[in-house]
Design a protein around this motif. Sequence first.
Motif, mmCIF file in Angstrom:
data_model
loop_
_atom_site.group_PDB
_atom_site.id
_atom_site.type_symbol
_atom_site.label_atom_id
_atom_site.label_comp_id
_atom_site.label_asym_id
_atom_site.label_seq_id
_atom_site.Cartn_x
_atom_site.Cartn_y
_atom_site.Cartn_z
ATOM 1 N N ALA A 1 0.842 -1.194 0.000
ATOM 2 C CA ALA A 1 0.000 0.000 0.000
ATOM 3 C C ALA A 1 0.882 1.251 0.000
ATOM 4 O O ALA A 1 2.081 1.188 0.274
ATOM 5 N N TRP A 2 0.260 2.379 -0.302
ATOM 6 C CA TRP A 2 0.967 3.655 -0.204
ATOM 7 C C TRP A 2 1.448 3.838 1.243
ATOM 8 O O TRP A 2 0.707 3.623 2.186
ATOM 9 N N GLU A 3 2.720 4.194 1.392
ATOM 10 C CA GLU A 3 3.389 4.356 2.691
ATOM 11 C C GLU A 3 3.415 3.048 3.494
ATOM 12 O O GLU A 3 3.467 3.059 4.718
ATOM 13 N N GLY A 4 3.383 1.924 2.777
ATOM 14 C CA GLY A 4 3.525 0.636 3.447
ATOM 15 C C GLY A 4 4.955 0.406 3.913
ATOM 16 O O GLY A 4 5.894 1.096 3.507
ATOM 17 N N ARG A 5 5.114 -0.588 4.798
ATOM 18 C CA ARG A 5 6.434 -0.903 5.355
ATOM 19 C C ARG A 5 6.729 -2.378 5.095
ATOM 20 O O ARG A 5 6.038 -3.252 5.616
ATOM 21 N N TYR A 6 7.742 -2.629 4.279
ATOM 22 C CA TYR A 6 8.157 -3.988 3.929
ATOM 23 C C TYR A 6 9.320 -4.353 4.859
ATOM 24 O O TYR A 6 10.382 -3.747 4.806
ATOM 25 N N LEU A 7 9.105 -5.366 5.715
ATOM 26 C CA LEU A 7 10.104 -5.757 6.700
ATOM 27 C C LEU A 7 10.935 -6.927 6.174
ATOM 28 O O LEU A 7 10.411 -8.000 5.890
ATOM 29 N N VAL A 8 12.229 -6.710 6.048
ATOM 30 C CA VAL A 8 13.162 -7.754 5.605
ATOM 31 C C VAL A 8 13.644 -8.481 6.863
ATOM 32 O O VAL A 8 14.416 -7.942 7.646
ATOM 33 N N VAL A 9 13.177 -9.726 7.026
ATOM 34 C CA VAL A 9 13.451 -10.479 8.248
ATOM 35 C C VAL A 9 14.449 -11.610 8.010
ATOM 36 O O VAL A 9 15.327 -11.870 8.831
ATOM 37 N N LEU B 1 7.565 4.356 -6.627
ATOM 38 C CA LEU B 1 6.202 4.299 -7.152
ATOM 39 C C LEU B 1 5.172 4.028 -6.065
ATOM 40 O O LEU B 1 4.042 4.528 -6.129
ATOM 41 N N LYS B 2 5.543 3.238 -5.071
ATOM 42 C CA LYS B 2 4.613 2.884 -3.999
ATOM 43 C C LYS B 2 4.667 3.861 -2.832
ATOM 44 O O LYS B 2 3.806 3.823 -1.952
ATOM 45 N N GLY B 3 5.697 4.715 -2.796
ATOM 46 C CA GLY B 3 5.863 5.590 -1.633
ATOM 47 C C GLY B 3 6.024 4.768 -0.367
ATOM 48 O O GLY B 3 5.601 5.182 0.710
ATOM 49 N N CYS B 4 6.645 3.583 -0.503
ATOM 50 C CA CYS B 4 6.743 2.664 0.642
ATOM 51 C C CYS B 4 8.179 2.550 1.120
ATOM 52 O O CYS B 4 9.116 3.019 0.470
#
Length: 324
Positions: A229-237, A254-257
């Motif tokens: 989502a816009w301003e989402g947070r993808y956590l690299v675990v 593009l995603k603003g994430c």
Amino acid sequence: MKALLCEHHGPAEDLAIRDLPDPEPGPGEVVVAVKAAALNFFDTLIIQGRYQTRPAFPFSPAAECAGTISAVGEGVTGWQIGERVAAWLGYGAAREKVAVSADQIIRIPERLDDAQAAGLFVTYGTAMHGLIQRAGLKPGERLAVLGASGGAGLAAVEIGALLGAHVIACASLPDKLALAREHGAQEEIDYAQGDIRAELKRLTEGRGVDVLYDTVGGELAEPALRSMAWEGRYLVVGFAGGEIPKIPLNLLLLKGCDLRGVFWGQFVARESAAHRRNMERLLDWAANGHIRAHVHARIPLERWTEAYALIADRKAKGKIVLTL
């Protein structure tokens, strides 16, 4: 005492059980008589020399344990012989006794058994740090968990649900997804059968995922990132899929994430007070049944190859614990 030792880099079959002298506590240390030592995916890497931590030989694997205090060193206050404690070591727990700093131990509530307590640090501690300190997960947000049936994934499912998120479990088999639903997931995706990007889009009604907790990496990473989502947070675990993905950075634009790393070991070292608060909260949750701290198998130390195989073959549903 008996200790499982890595004497040279190689497969789990090359490990050996040896007799070593009992440790003595130094100033500020206690000795813990280990009852349970939990394994994690990185234990399959550290013995092969494929992990960022490379201990000197010989060393014992297993980063976390639970047991009872058997000796107290000079200057230690507030702890007594016989108290049940859990500890995070980084490595070295797969032995009958370990000497650890008193700052590294936490009391185990009476209602929690040793195997459950031993397995809370890495997977649940990482999930707490990732979802709270790194993602700032809010109630009502959509959380997707890749590798949702493994120890790390199940922890994120449970904690995400407790924090009020709408949890989407992503795994590769129906029985794994069923386990994730038992632990609090509201929806699931079998990524072995379908397009994870399309499914995440469908389940979020086109909005995308607010927080993505990725323990797998590999070929799933890019389609999952495209589902943010816009301003989402993808956590690299972690990278249980085996391959460290190469991410097209234009997707972040593009995603603003955000793409955020979750390095729990450094968090413990750098922010010890916040880590202790997280762990005390987790142990209380586990003791009161708010999280299940699911143990897939309790395997005697002498059968360590079985324990490693369950993790390496990605058959573990929850934690694998060596018992002593």
